[in-house]
Scaffold this active site. Structure first.
Site, short mmCIF file in Angstrom:
data_model
loop_
_atom_site.label_atom_id
_atom_site.label_comp_id
_atom_site.label_asym_id
_atom_site.label_seq_id
_atom_site.Cartn_x
_atom_site.Cartn_y
_atom_site.Cartn_z
N ASP A 120 0.83 -1.21 0.00
CA ASP A 120 0.00 0.00 0.00
C ASP A 120 0.86 1.26 0.00
O ASP A 120 1.99 1.25 0.49
CB ASP A 120 -0.89 -0.03 1.25
CG ASP A 120 -2.04 0.95 1.15
OD1 ASP A 120 -2.29 1.49 0.07
OD2 ASP A 120 -2.70 1.18 2.18
N ASN A 124 -10.33 -3.02 -6.75
CA ASN A 124 -9.52 -2.04 -7.50
C ASN A 124 -10.12 -1.65 -8.84
O ASN A 124 -9.73 -0.64 -9.42
CB ASN A 124 -8.09 -2.54 -7.70
CG ASN A 124 -7.23 -2.48 -6.45
OD1 ASN A 124 -6.29 -3.25 -6.28
ND2 ASN A 124 -7.56 -1.56 -5.55
#
Ligand code: FPP
Length: 230
Positions: A11, A59
């Protein structure tokens, strides 16, 4: 005992890029270079499986140009690094539903899996179009179908049920590291993280160094893991 399976939530690419006035996709490019460095470090440590959260089922909600960029990244990555991964005897695998990807992306991944299939070293597993809840849901559906088809009994053990998961060939996850300071699992390996050690690392994924990664793993290995016992 050394960890066999380490999982990574990579991340912070977007924030890392923004912090230097670059577009988010530049962060992803830098993030993919980091995959190479950390994979080699994990291989050096003797880890058997390194699973990377590269694209989640959520996503797809990102802007189209970012999704398109992430779809093109595996090609860039393997063009640059496949040779080195071969030299290190690293084997590429994936979990997740690749069917949803454009043919070009899927073919790049399938080719990398095929080209490295005889390697006997660490498995570098990309979780692509992967979601933990969906994995368990699909496993339950397959289990149900197997009962209907008469190939499995209703009375199976937990470890027999695990054979329906996408990670069926891998050892249990020992450690999951998430970079960039967020303390969430974000639908990653929900079943497999049941007894995993968790490390939430403040630095962004592109800033993680091989030495720091090794330090995190070696430190976590010293923890007393009781798996619910005493
Ligand atoms: C999360 O950062 C990262 C991703 C959604 C993509 C991760 C992908 C890579 C690191 C490259 C993978 C490499 C290959 C070869 C497939 P973010 O964008 O959520 O960062 P932010 O939270 O700062 O916005």
């Amino acid at each position: 005992m050394g960890f066999k399976h380490v999982a990574l939530i990579m991340d912070g690419n977007g924030r890392w890029a923004k912090a230097q006035n670059k577009v988010r996709t530049f962060g992803h490019l830098q993030g993919s270079e980091k995959v190479r460095e950390i994979a080699i470090a994990a291989n050096d440590l003797g880890i058997e499986v390194l699973t990377l959260y590269a694209f989640s089922t959520e996503n797809w909600k990102r802007p189209k140009d970012e999704v398109d960029y992430l779809m093109a990244l595996p090609d860039v990555f393997f063009k640059k690094f496949l040779k080195e991964l071969m030299e290190k005897n690293i084997r590429i695998q994936t979990i997740g539903e690749l069917e949803a990807f454009p043919d070009s992306t899927r073919n790049v991944l399938l080719r990398a899996i095929e080209q490295t299939s005889n390697n006997t070293g660490m498995i570098l597993c990309f979780a692509m179009n992967y979601g933990g809840q969906r994995e368990i849901f699909l496993a339950a559906q397959h289990y149900h179908q197997a009962i209907l088809d008469g190939i499995i009994s209703k009375d199976i053990t937990l470890s027999e049920f695990e054979q329906f998961l996408m990670t069926k060939d891998y050892p249990a996850v020992d450690l999951c590291i998430r970079t960039s300071g967020e303390m969430r699992l974000s639908n990653f390996l929900l079943w497999q993280l049941a007894y995993a050690e968790l490390v939430f690392e403040p630095c962004a994924w592109p800033d993680l160094t091989a030495d720091h990664f090794k330090e995190i793993v070696l430190d976590a290995q010293k923890r007393d893991r009781r798996f619910g016992g005493l």
